[in-house]
Design an enzyme around this catalytic site. Structure first.
Site, PDB file in Angstrom:
ATOM      1  N   MET A   1       0.809  -1.221   0.000  1.00 61.64           N
ATOM      2  CA  MET A   1       0.000   0.000   0.000  1.00 61.64           C
ATOM      3  C   MET A   1       0.848   1.280   0.000  1.00 61.64           C
ATOM      4  O   MET A   1       0.539   2.236   0.703  1.00 61.64           O
ATOM      5  CB  MET A   1      -0.945   0.000   1.203  1.00 61.64           C
ATOM      6  CG  MET A   1      -1.886  -1.184   1.233  1.00 61.64           C
ATOM      7  SD  MET A   1      -2.951  -1.247  -0.232  1.00 61.64           S
ATOM      8  CE  MET A   1      -4.069   0.102   0.150  1.00 61.64           C
ATOM      9  N   ARG A   2       1.918   1.291  -0.782  1.00 55.70           N
ATOM     10  CA  ARG A   2       2.773   2.491  -0.844  1.00 55.70           C
ATOM     11  C   ARG A   2       3.087   2.792  -2.302  1.00 55.70           C
ATOM     12  O   ARG A   2       3.247   1.881  -3.104  1.00 55.70           O
ATOM     13  CB  ARG A   2       4.090   2.290  -0.112  1.00 55.70           C
ATOM     14  CG  ARG A   2       3.878   1.820   1.263  1.00 55.70           C
ATOM     15  CD  ARG A   2       4.710   2.555   2.286  1.00 55.70           C
ATOM     16  NE  ARG A   2       3.993   2.474   3.525  1.00 55.70           N
ATOM     17  CZ  ARG A   2       3.547   3.496   4.225  1.00 55.70           C
ATOM     18  NH1 ARG A   2       3.795   4.721   3.834  1.00 55.70           N
ATOM     19  NH2 ARG A   2       2.871   3.319   5.323  1.00 55.70           N
ATOM     20  N   ILE A   3       3.199   4.086  -2.581  1.00 52.93           N
ATOM     21  CA  ILE A   3       3.566   4.496  -3.939  1.00 52.93           C
ATOM     22  C   ILE A   3       5.088   4.611  -3.996  1.00 52.93           C
ATOM     23  O   ILE A   3       5.697   5.244  -3.134  1.00 52.93           O
ATOM     24  CB  ILE A   3       2.897   5.838  -4.293  1.00 52.93           C
ATOM     25  CG1 ILE A   3       1.371   5.671  -4.235  1.00 52.93           C
ATOM     26  CG2 ILE A   3       3.328   6.300  -5.674  1.00 52.93           C
ATOM     27  CD1 ILE A   3       0.607   6.966  -4.368  1.00 52.93           C
TER      28      ILE A   3
ATOM     29  N   HIS B   1      -3.919  -4.859  -9.525  1.00 57.12           N
ATOM     30  CA  HIS B   1      -4.867  -3.824  -9.096  1.00 57.12           C
ATOM     31  C   HIS B   1      -6.284  -4.373  -9.239  1.00 57.12           C
ATOM     32  O   HIS B   1      -6.615  -4.962 -10.266  1.00 57.12           O
ATOM     33  CB  HIS B   1      -4.682  -2.578  -9.974  1.00 57.12           C
ATOM     34  CG  HIS B   1      -5.600  -1.465  -9.609  1.00 57.12           C
ATOM     35  ND1 HIS B   1      -5.402  -0.683  -8.487  1.00 57.12           N
ATOM     36  CD2 HIS B   1      -6.747  -1.011 -10.183  1.00 57.12           C
ATOM     37  CE1 HIS B   1      -6.379   0.205  -8.401  1.00 57.12           C
ATOM     38  NE2 HIS B   1      -7.207   0.021  -9.415  1.00 57.12           N
TER      39      HIS B   1
ATOM     40  N   ASP C   1      -0.873   3.321 -10.545  1.00 58.72           N
ATOM     41  CA  ASP C   1      -1.749   2.420 -11.310  1.00 58.72           C
ATOM     42  C   ASP C   1      -1.790   2.780 -12.797  1.00 58.72           C
ATOM     43  O   ASP C   1      -2.830   2.660 -13.443  1.00 58.72           O
ATOM     44  CB  ASP C   1      -3.173   2.428 -10.721  1.00 58.72           C
ATOM     45  CG  ASP C   1      -3.195   1.966  -9.277  1.00 58.72           C
ATOM     46  OD1 ASP C   1      -2.341   1.139  -8.904  1.00 58.72           O
ATOM     47  OD2 ASP C   1      -4.074   2.433  -8.525  1.00 58.72           O
TER      48      ASP C   1
HETATM   49  C1  GRF Z   1      -5.610  -7.260  -3.867  1.00 61.26           C
HETATM   50  O1  GRF Z   1      -6.979  -7.232  -4.102  1.00 61.26           O
HETATM   51  C2  GRF Z   1      -4.871  -6.449  -4.879  1.00 61.26           C
HETATM   52  O2  GRF Z   1      -5.559  -6.255  -6.074  1.00 61.26           O
HETATM   53  C3  GRF Z   1      -4.688  -5.108  -4.221  1.00 61.26           C
HETATM   54  O3  GRF Z   1      -4.570  -5.381  -2.860  1.00 61.26           O
HETATM   55  C4  GRF Z   1      -5.241  -6.601  -2.549  1.00 61.26           C
HETATM   56  C5  GRF Z   1      -4.284  -7.418  -1.749  1.00 61.26           C
HETATM   57  O4  GRF Z   1      -4.886  -8.543  -1.169  1.00 61.26           O
HETATM   58  N1  GRF Z   1      -3.544  -4.430  -4.787  1.00 61.26           N
HETATM   59  P1  GRF Z   1      -4.012  -9.652  -0.465  1.00 61.26           P
HETATM   60  O5  GRF Z   1      -3.165  -8.966   0.614  1.00 61.26           O
HETATM   61  O6  GRF Z   1      -3.152 -10.288  -1.507  1.00 61.26           O
HETATM   62  O7  GRF Z   1      -5.000 -10.598   0.139  1.00 61.26           O
END
Ligand code: GRF
Length: 221
Positions: free
Chosen positions: A92-94, A111, A147
């Site tokens: 969750m980081r850019i 994504h 993205d």
């Molecule tokens: C996934 O749905 C992916 O598309 C998004 O973050 C989610 C990660 O899920 N980037 P997980 O941690 O792999 O269960």
């Protein structure tokens, strides 16, 4: 075992990481995971990695004064393991320009939407709010724009009238757990090339919206 190695970057649950671990165990993916790296100590994916005897590292952004320093720390850790491919799986980081340039064409992301639609967060809520009929997931190269890198592959599904953000998340993740190991196997088999005029698969240029990994949109399921 294959010489091709990947590093998987996570922040949370790690269900995509698990799908990759399982695909390797089932010999569907000729890869080894040299490192699972998380920016959160509490990410459940770290437990999944430990259970599979995979090396884990945590790089906590709170230990760095700036985003640039955090990116540099990430790069330094990753360089220790020499991955052929860096796989973002719910990270969750850019990532900034120096990081992306250092690992040129070596970073991919998954994504939960059919890019270029619904970049960013809350993709399932937004797909429902805009009455989209088709939704899905995209695997793409990472560039410094969120993205926005070249698309490699997509899997899609039909949105049903009774779908909720939760049901869509579940159904999209089911697609992800198939498409991500598949795309990584293409890299391990050297089938993907990013050239000046686009992305190539086995020497043939692919459409800008990528390879359709499940053909036509899936029905309910
Ligand atoms: C996934 O749905 C992916 O598309 C998004 O973050 C989610 C990660 O899920 N980037 P997980 O941690 O792999 O269960």
């Amino acid at each position: 075992m294959s010489d091709f190695s990947i590093a998987v970057l996570i922040s949370g649950n790690g269900s995509n990481l698990q799908a990759i671990i399982d695909a390797i165990a089932n010999q569907r993916l000729p890869t080894k995971i040299s490192l699972v790296l998380s920016d959160r100590e509490t990410a459940f994916g770290l437990e999944r990695a430990k259970k599979a005897n995979i090396t884990t590292r945590v790089v906590n952004p709170q230990n760095y004064a700036s985003k640039e320093e955090f990116d540099l720390a990430l790069k330094t850790v990753l360089d220790e393991y020499h991955p052929d491919l860096i796989v973002l799986a719910g990270f969750m980081r850019i990532l900034g320009k120096p990081f992306v340039q250092h690992f040129n064409q070596q970073v991919i992301n998954i994504h939960p939407a059919l890019l270029p639609a619904y970049k960013g967060l809350n993709t399932h809520e937004r797909a429902l709010a805009s009455h989209a009929k088709i939704h899905g997931t995209t695997v793409h190269f990472v560039t410094e724009s969120l993205d926005d890198g070249p698309i490699i592959a997509q899997s899609s599904l039909i949105i049903h009238p009774d779908d909720t953000p939760e049901s869509l998340k579940h159904r999209v993740q089911q697609l992800e757990h198939t498409i991500y190991p598949l795309v990584i196997s293409w890299f391990a088999e050297k089938k993907i090339a990013w050239l000046a005029d686009g992305i190539y698969f086995e020497g043939k240029k692919i459409p800008v919206d990528g390879i359709k990994a499940n053909g036509s949109p899936l029905s309910r399921g």
